[in-house]
Design a protein around this motif. Structure first.
Motif, PDB file in Angstrom:
ATOM      1  N   LEU A   1       0.824  -1.210   0.000  1.00  0.00           N
ATOM      2  CA  LEU A   1       0.000   0.000   0.000  1.00  0.00           C
ATOM      3  C   LEU A   1       0.857   1.259   0.000  1.00  0.00           C
ATOM      4  O   LEU A   1       2.037   1.219   0.337  1.00  0.00           O
ATOM      5  CB  LEU A   1      -0.933   0.019   1.214  1.00  0.00           C
ATOM      6  N   PHE A   2       0.227   2.347  -0.387  1.00  0.00           N
ATOM      7  CA  PHE A   2       0.896   3.629  -0.346  1.00  0.00           C
ATOM      8  C   PHE A   2       0.080   4.547   0.554  1.00  0.00           C
ATOM      9  O   PHE A   2      -1.142   4.635   0.430  1.00  0.00           O
ATOM     10  CB  PHE A   2       0.995   4.225  -1.761  1.00  0.00           C
ATOM     11  N   ILE A   3       0.737   5.179   1.513  1.00  0.00           N
ATOM     12  CA  ILE A   3       0.047   6.058   2.456  1.00  0.00           C
ATOM     13  C   ILE A   3       0.406   7.495   2.083  1.00  0.00           C
ATOM     14  O   ILE A   3       1.580   7.831   1.971  1.00  0.00           O
ATOM     15  CB  ILE A   3       0.488   5.795   3.922  1.00  0.00           C
ATOM     16  N   GLU A   4      -0.613   8.315   1.866  1.00  0.00           N
ATOM     17  CA  GLU A   4      -0.369   9.658   1.350  1.00  0.00           C
ATOM     18  C   GLU A   4      -1.211  10.684   2.094  1.00  0.00           C
ATOM     19  O   GLU A   4      -2.324  10.392   2.521  1.00  0.00           O
ATOM     20  CB  GLU A   4      -0.734   9.664  -0.135  1.00  0.00           C
ATOM     21  N   LYS A   5      -0.681  11.888   2.225  1.00  0.00           N
ATOM     22  CA  LYS A   5      -1.419  12.996   2.832  1.00  0.00           C
ATOM     23  C   LYS A   5      -2.717  13.192   2.058  1.00  0.00           C
ATOM     24  O   LYS A   5      -2.727  13.194   0.833  1.00  0.00           O
ATOM     25  CB  LYS A   5      -0.559  14.260   2.749  1.00  0.00           C
ATOM     26  N   TYR A   6      -3.837  13.350   2.789  1.00  0.00           N
ATOM     27  CA  TYR A   6      -5.138  13.477   2.119  1.00  0.00           C
ATOM     28  C   TYR A   6      -5.604  14.927   2.133  1.00  0.00           C
ATOM     29  O   TYR A   6      -5.638  15.577   3.169  1.00  0.00           O
ATOM     30  CB  TYR A   6      -6.160  12.585   2.831  1.00  0.00           C
ATOM     31  N   LEU A   7      -5.947  15.379   0.954  1.00  0.00           N
ATOM     32  CA  LEU A   7      -6.444  16.740   0.779  1.00  0.00           C
ATOM     33  C   LEU A   7      -7.962  16.647   0.661  1.00  0.00           C
ATOM     34  O   LEU A   7      -8.474  15.906  -0.177  1.00  0.00           O
ATOM     35  CB  LEU A   7      -5.849  17.289  -0.523  1.00  0.00           C
ATOM     36  N   GLU A   8      -8.699  17.394   1.488  1.00  0.00           N
ATOM     37  CA  GLU A   8     -10.149  17.246   1.496  1.00  0.00           C
ATOM     38  C   GLU A   8     -10.815  18.054   0.378  1.00  0.00           C
ATOM     39  O   GLU A   8     -10.504  19.217   0.178  1.00  0.00           O
ATOM     40  CB  GLU A   8     -10.699  17.701   2.852  1.00  0.00           C
ATOM     41  N   HIS A   9     -11.756  17.405  -0.320  1.00  0.00           N
ATOM     42  CA  HIS A   9     -12.544  18.031  -1.390  1.00  0.00           C
ATOM     43  C   HIS A   9     -11.728  18.818  -2.413  1.00  0.00           C
ATOM     44  O   HIS A   9     -12.006  19.984  -2.667  1.00  0.00           O
ATOM     45  CB  HIS A   9     -13.630  18.944  -0.795  1.00  0.00           C
ATOM     46  N   PRO A  10     -10.718  18.216  -2.998  1.00  0.00           N
ATOM     47  CA  PRO A  10      -9.983  18.917  -4.052  1.00  0.00           C
ATOM     48  C   PRO A  10     -10.670  18.698  -5.394  1.00  0.00           C
ATOM     49  O   PRO A  10     -11.649  17.963  -5.478  1.00  0.00           O
ATOM     50  CB  PRO A  10      -8.642  18.189  -4.044  1.00  0.00           C
ATOM     51  N   ARG A  11     -10.167  19.320  -6.421  1.00  0.00           N
ATOM     52  CA  ARG A  11     -10.558  18.947  -7.776  1.00  0.00           C
ATOM     53  C   ARG A  11      -9.454  18.060  -8.299  1.00  0.00           C
ATOM     54  O   ARG A  11      -8.303  18.164  -7.879  1.00  0.00           O
ATOM     55  CB  ARG A  11     -10.713  20.174  -8.667  1.00  0.00           C
ATOM     56  N   HIS A  12      -9.839  17.153  -9.193  1.00  0.00           N
ATOM     57  CA  HIS A  12      -8.867  16.231  -9.761  1.00  0.00           C
ATOM     58  C   HIS A  12      -8.661  16.638 -11.218  1.00  0.00           C
ATOM     59  O   HIS A  12      -9.580  16.544 -12.023  1.00  0.00           O
ATOM     60  CB  HIS A  12      -9.424  14.812  -9.654  1.00  0.00           C
TER      61      HIS A  12
END
Lengths: 492, 143
Positions: free
Chosen positions: A192-203
């Motif tokens: 798995l890869f664990i990454e900082k999560y940005l809330e409600h971004p646009r992709h």
């Protein structure tokens, strides 16, 4: 030249189209579960590689390489998913004298390794912090280092598989195993890869083409309409970007790909929030949503992929890329339109809208086809072009209402709801769009449903009495008119 | 017959090709999987064999029920697709809320969340972790 397309479904048919332009002979493979699939008929030759689950068929490198050799192929196109971003597979192809249609193994070794990709990208872009984890303990440590909330995802693949959000250490314990399992069944690796999560971004992502001397971009795609982190609607250009921001994001994407010495087609994915964009990852494959870029640029991305792989290089320069108009793609899945639970079963009829000007359908579905339960639920991509965004939206709405799929539920009602949502119409949406989406329906449709719903019950009753479905329909039509006064001659 | 569609009640009486809807007579033409009302065609794309049931008509979703009391008619939860139960988050006799996650079903490479359609009590839990289930199989019953 002969090409083996190591994939299934619509993308095989899509690749075959470009093959005919270049006089390449397309060959295919199919699993036991796909032996009646329509896509096989578009290949000049195809081999049954057995197995049902992906891990016994389309993920088996040995079977794919053997099939390529057996069919006398020179090239292997991996499509998307399965082995598309697998560095080991591209190396194996090379060793066996097959040309892998994708980046060279050296590039794949970087792009497939999310951490290495981040390191390279960080020289020229802002990246989201992250690291690999092979067990829960490591995951907790990484999360602690970068701070919550974090995102867990498959290290060896994309497409939102295995993706979970954790706001605390407790959350990690809850989701770690399921994320790991989903990663394993999709990509054959539970890393798995664990990454900082940005809330409600646009992709937002940028389409790149490169050969060993030149790297160009074909503009961006907005992919924020997602459920369970899997894309449902994509559009280009993104309604979120100003001219200046568009230049910045495409320049950054080019800089990242130059750092990677990228060759072939690829996509640089960014998260975009409050005017800033963050590098997420490189998708080193043809993407499901590539058609919208083709519609606005007129460039056949698969044709370029084949040219680059075969050594002819890019046949276009950056100055040749002129985007015009707007394109939207709706991914139609065999899923319940409200709960998104997939459905495996028989398609009674499949009648897409006519492919008139500005309407493109990429699909390998046909009436009578039995959707197997082993692979993903994508059954068709509806792509609509318009001179402006609103024209594209209107054309899409019209096409969706004319798309007849029966026997299985599909996500068409979801798309109708989305295209009538004020946030979508105004172009003001982010990855939380689906969570707040209200179903859209019409009043006269309610009345029609109230009447229509009484028919199938009658038909079922007649079917149980031994009538075929067609006979039951005929009979029930008349039985509804049993009480009719006999002067009604228009009834037939 | 009283039919509830998307929360609205319709009183439908079918007499020949004439349909009475909420007391008003309307002319319809029926075909296979389609109906024409006032010159407008409606195609029935899909109908769930459930109560309440999902109908897809002209690409839009309608939840249709014979009774306006949708909650009252849901006494069990069935597997929406064949697959394997990988999580059971409730116990026999447990009180559950509408929308609460009760099962995770692995099918088509995905983990699908099965939420409770109503607020009720689980009276009979019929599956356990690891069990394979078929489409339509009852997973639990409610009281």
């Amino acid at each position: 030249m002969k090409l083996l397309i190591a994939n299934r479904g619509e993308i095989v048919r899509r690749i075959v189209k470009s093959c005919s332009k270049l006089n390449i002979i397309p060959c295919g493979v199919y699993s036991e579960a796909d032996k009646d699939s329509l896509y096989i008929k578009f290949c000049n030759d195809a081999l049954n590689i057995g197995g049902f689950a992906a891990s016994d068929s389309y993920l088996r490198m040995d079977k794919i390489v053997n099939a390529a050799k057996h069919l006398g192929c020179d090239l292997v196109h991996p499509g998307y998913g399965f082995l598309a971003e697998n560095a080991e597979f591209s190396e194996l192809c090379k060793k066996e004298g097959l040309i892998f249609v994708g980046p060279s193994p050296g590039v794949l070794n970087i792009s497939a390794d999310k951490l290495r990709a981040k390191k390279v990208a960080s020289r020229v872009a802002t990246v989201l912090e992250g690291k690999e984890a092979s067990n829960e303990e490591e995951a907790l440590k990484v999360a602690n280092d970068i701070g919550y909330p974090v995102m867990l995802k498959a290290a060896k693949g994309g497409g939102g598989r295995g993706l979970r959000i954790a706001n605390s250490a407790n959350d990690i314990s809850k989701v770690f195993d399921s994320s790991k399992n989903e990663s394993m069944i999709s990509f054959g690796s539970d890393l798995l890869f664990i990454e900082k999560y940005l809330e409600h971004p646009r992709h937002i992502e940028v389409q790149i083409l490169g050969d060993n001397s030149t790297i160009i971009h074909l503009g961006e795609r907005e992919c924020s309409v997602q459920r369970r982190h899997q894309k449902l609607i994509e559009e280009t250009p993104s309604p979120a970007l100003t001219k200046n921001m568009r230049e910045r994001i495409t320049d950054t994407a080019l800089a990242i790909m130059k750092e990677m010495k990228y060759d072939n087609a690829g996509t640089v994915e960014f998260l975009f929030k409050d005017g800033s964009f963050y590098f997420m990852e490189v998708n080193s494959r043809i993407q499901v949503e590539h058609p919208i870029t083709e519609e606005v640029t007129g460039i056949d991305i698969v044709e370029q992929q084949l040219n680059i792989a075969a050594g002819a290089g890019l046949t276009i320069k950056q100055d040749d890329v002129k985007s015009k108009g707007h394109a939207i793609e709706c991914r139609i899945n065999a899923e319940h339109p409200l709960s998104f639970i997939p459905f495996a079963g028989k398609v009674k009829s499949f009648i897409p809208p006519p492919e008139e000007m500005g309407v493109r359908i990429d699909s390998a579905l046909s009436s009578g086809y039995e959707i197997p339960s082993f692979y993903d639920s994508l059954i068709a991509k509806l792509i609509c072009y318009g001179e402006s965004r609103i024209h594209a939206i209107e054309r899409m709405r019209r096409s969706l209402s004319m798309f007849r799929i029966s026997g299985i539920p599909s996500t068409i009602p979801f798309h109708v709801s989305a295209l009538n949502d004020i946030r979508f119409i105004e172009g003001n949406y982010n990855t939380s769009f689906v969570d707040e989406l209200k179903p859209y329906s019409s009043k006269d449709g309610e009345l029609a449903s109230a009447i229509l719903c009484q028919l199938p019950r009658k038909i079922k009753f007649l079917e149980n009495k031994g009538y075929s479905n067609e006979e039951a329909w005929m009979k029930s039509r008349f039985s509804l008119s049993n009480f009719d006064n006999l002067t009604n001659s228009r009834w037939n | 017959m009283r039919i509830n569609v998307n929360g609205n009640d319709y009183n439908i009486t079918i007499i020949g090709r004439k349909v009475r809807a909420n007391g008003k007579e309307i002319a319809v033409v029926l075909g296979e999987n389609e109906i024409t009302i006032d010159g407008k065609k409606f195609y029935l794309d899909y109908m769930e064999d459930e109560e309440p049931s999902l109908m897809i008509v002209n690409g839009m979703a309608y939840i249709v029920s014979k009774s306006s009391d949708i909650a009252g008619s849901m006494k069990q939860i069935k597997a929406p697709i064949s697959g394997r139960i990988i999580e059971v988050l409730v116990k026999d006799g447990e009180d559950i809320k509408k929308g609460q996650l009760i099962f995770v079903l692995e099918a088509m490479k995905m983990q699908n969340h099965i939420n409770s359609p109503i607020t009720a009590k689980i009276s009979d839990l019929k599956v356990q972790i690891g069990q394979s289930v078929k489409t339509g199989e009852v997973l639990a019953t409610f009281v």
